[in-house]
Design an enzyme around this catalytic site. Structure first.
Site, mmCIF file in Angstrom:
data_model
loop_
_atom_site.group_PDB
_atom_site.id
_atom_site.type_symbol
_atom_site.label_atom_id
_atom_site.label_comp_id
_atom_site.label_asym_id
_atom_site.label_seq_id
_atom_site.Cartn_x
_atom_site.Cartn_y
_atom_site.Cartn_z
ATOM 1 C CE LYS A 28 -24.819 -66.792 -11.154
ATOM 2 N NZ LYS A 28 -24.008 -66.173 -12.216
ATOM 3 N NE ARG A 49 -21.005 -55.964 -12.261
ATOM 4 C CZ ARG A 49 -20.596 -56.272 -13.478
ATOM 5 N NH1 ARG A 49 -20.581 -55.341 -14.425
ATOM 6 N NH2 ARG A 49 -20.215 -57.495 -13.765
HETATM 7 N N1 BES Z 1 -20.959 -64.513 -8.921
HETATM 8 C C1 BES Z 1 -21.004 -64.286 -10.321
HETATM 9 C C2 BES Z 1 -19.639 -64.462 -11.006
HETATM 10 C C3 BES Z 1 -19.180 -65.869 -11.227
HETATM 11 C C4 BES Z 1 -19.725 -66.638 -12.236
HETATM 12 C C5 BES Z 1 -18.149 -66.393 -10.482
HETATM 13 C C6 BES Z 1 -19.270 -67.913 -12.466
HETATM 14 C C7 BES Z 1 -17.679 -67.663 -10.722
HETATM 15 C C8 BES Z 1 -18.245 -68.432 -11.717
HETATM 16 C C9 BES Z 1 -21.484 -62.860 -10.607
HETATM 17 O O1 BES Z 1 -22.404 -62.361 -9.718
HETATM 18 C C10 BES Z 1 -22.126 -62.888 -11.948
HETATM 19 O O2 BES Z 1 -23.121 -63.524 -12.085
HETATM 20 N N2 BES Z 1 -21.528 -62.203 -12.916
HETATM 21 C C11 BES Z 1 -22.019 -62.186 -14.237
HETATM 22 C C12 BES Z 1 -21.863 -60.788 -14.762
HETATM 23 C C13 BES Z 1 -22.526 -60.575 -16.090
HETATM 24 C C14 BES Z 1 -24.020 -60.642 -15.923
HETATM 25 C C15 BES Z 1 -22.105 -59.236 -16.621
HETATM 26 C C16 BES Z 1 -21.216 -63.183 -15.057
HETATM 27 O O3 BES Z 1 -20.010 -63.271 -14.855
HETATM 28 O O4 BES Z 1 -21.813 -63.889 -15.855
HETATM 29 MN MN MN Z 2 -24.403 -62.876 -10.313
#
Ligand code: BES
Ligand code: MN
Ligand code: ZN
Length: 497
Positions: A280, A354
């Site tokens: 990230k 997931r």
């Molecule tokens: N934990 C995150 C989702 C999230 C992101 C919650 C920002 C709250 C704020 C999750 O594990 C994630 O990283 N999801 C990705 C999915 C994507 C790679 C398809 C996302 O939402 O960017």
């Molecule tokens: Mn994630």
């Protein structure tokens, strides 16, 4: 904080501060009228002077009221808005303003006479319960890790006054409010803890404490070896990138007879999500300690259900892991086999929630569940679609979705349903495996739920995406405890049905 219900006439009571409601156009709630008579028109005069208009959530604290004459020394007027049955949301807003005012003035005890306002479609049990929930929420402080002596909130006792005929309903609301507020606080505390303290192992230990505290709660923790034997390779693949061992925490609450099918709650317990190899960006990455809010809320619900001795069987499952980049971490393109046997191509290692949830959904089958509800901070896309007001709701059973919607409305912990249509499954096609773990840029919250639905075909299931609702960002950064209120309302509704 200590709470009590009082039904003696107001002029027979002694208190430090009394909180009463006033409406716009100088109209008074029934209790405010009583205090006004008792004080020879103190409130009417204050309103006539225009010191407070009665707009919703306005507050005015009158200090140094001659206590020898009246039996109290402070009077807190709280604006309710127009004189008509209040929308539930506005009632809660006024309560929150009242609690904040008590907190800001460092009051030690108070008497709350706000339950006498008419709230649309709500009874005295609900109105009392909300007082407890809102005051506990306002007085929550995360002080555990501050070494300096910070100003502790003083409010130690709250007396709630209600007319005699509603005493019993209010007592019930008080019990519910205390149990639910404690569940919310537990969820908030666990979530506010940083990732270096709140690890999967720490969460498992905290879950164990629920088992020690409540006779009807049993806690079992599966470690990585157990999960390997069960074939949970999707879950384990996430944890491989981290030095902290993963845990699958199971918490069983038995409030009904042995054969009674349980409600199963599954909470994502990612104690820190750096994204893995699909790292990230660094801005606000600290907030990814909140990626275990689903798991924390599950523990909060079990605690609240056990305190209330709800006559239901409830199972909480919390798959817990970190998601970090490492030489042994998942790589984009890796293909793993889930416990169900479906193969998954990991196109983005940041879509890890997931992966830990899908094996847990498969595991849940062994409980022969009545329904399964998972709660997860699953997608940033949910924030884009819905912001921070409702949680996202998707599921394979319309009745379950409706029940959750209605519980959310009652508890003011709302959800908004998104479609889980067959057509979206297309987006998860992989050239090399049964499923891809991401669906591209479109409809991110829906494709995440679609992915999960492949593992939830054998029972009634709903998914709550709490990415926007589980914590606040910015200057008030902190966990909210949502969706504990919604789920507790759902469970209460079930026991009443
Ligand atoms: N934990 C995150 C989702 C999230 C992101 C919650 C920002 C709250 C704020 C999750 O594990 C994630 O990283 N999801 C990705 C999915 C994507 C790679 C398809 C996302 O939402 O960017
Ligand atoms: Mn994630
Ligand atoms: Zn995550």
């Amino acid at each position: 904080m200590e709470y009590s219900i009082e039904s003696a006439p107001l002029d027979k009571l002694q208190y430090d501060c009394i909180i009463v409601g006033v409406y716009e156009n100088q109209e008074l709630s029934p209790f405010a009228q009583e205090i006004d008579r008792q004080t020879d028109g103190l409130i009417t005069q204050t309103l006539a002077r225009g010191d407070i208009e009665g707009k919703n959530s306005e507050t005015l604290l009158l200090q140094l009221v001659p206590s020898d004459a009246y039996g109290f020394s402070r009077l807190l007027l709280v604006g309710l808005g127009k004189m008509q049955p209040l929308p539930a949301r506005k009632y809660r807003k006024a309560l929150s303003a009242a609690a904040k005012c008590c907190k800001d003035h460092a009051l030690q005890s108070a008497t709350c006479a706000l339950a006498d306002s008419d709230v649309k479609d709500r009874d005295w049990t609900w109105k009392t319960r909300q007082i407890v929930e809102m005051f506990e929420d306002a007085c929550y402080q995360f002080t555990l890790l501050k070494s300096e002596n910070i100003k502790k909130i003083k409010l130690a006792a709250l007396q709630i006054v209600v007319p005699e005929e509603h005493h019993q309903a209010a007592e019930q609301g008080l019990q519910q409010g205390k149990a639910i507020a404690d569940g919310i606080s537990l969820a908030k505390e666990l979530a506010d803890l940083p990732g270096n303290i709140c690890t999967p192992t720490y969460l498992a230990v905290q879950a164990g404490k629920l088992g020690d505290k409540h006779d009807q709660v049993s806690v079992y923790v599966l470690d990585e070896e157990d999960m390997e034997q069960l074939g949970m390779d999707a879950l384990l693949s996430v944890s491989r990138g981290s030095r902290q061992p993963a845990k699958l925490i199971t918490v069983e609450y038995r409030g009904a007879e042995r054969g009674g099918k349980p409600v199963v709650l599954i909470g994502k317990g990612l104690t820190f999500d750096a994204g893995g190899i699909s790292l990230k960006p660094s801005a606000n990455m600290d907030e990814m300690k909140y990626d275990m809010c689903g798991g924390a809320a599950v523990l909060g619900c079990i605690a609240a259900a056990a305190s209330l001795h709800l006559p239901i069987n409830l199972v909480g499952l919390v798959p817990s892991s970190e998601n970090l980049p490492d030489g042994d971490a998942n790589k984009p393109g890796d293909i793993i086999t889930s416990m169900l046997g479906k193969t998954i191509e990991i196109l983005n290692t940041d879509a890890e929630g997931r992966l830990i949830l899908c094996d847990t959904l498969t595991y849940a089958k062994k409980y022969d569940p009545e329904v399964v509800i998972d709660l997860a901070t699953l997608t940033g896309a949910c924030l884009v679609a819905l912001g921070r007001i409702p949680s996202g709701l998707l599921g394979n059973d319309e009745q379950l979705c409706r029940d959750l919607q209605s519980a959310g409305d009652t508890a003011c912990d709302t959800v908004w349903q998104l479609p889980l249509w067959e057509e979206y499954q297309e987006l998860l096609k992989s050239n090399f495996a049964d499923l891809a773990n991401i669906g591209g840029r479109d409809a991110g919250t829906i494709t995440a739920a679609c992915f999960l639905s492949n593992f939830a075909e054998d029972y009634r299931w709903a998914h709550l995406d709490i990415a926007g609702t589980a914590w606040r960002t910015g200057k008030d950064k902190g966990a909210t405890g949502r969706p504990v209120p919604l789920l507790m309302q759902y469970l209460l509704d079930r026991t009443n049905a």
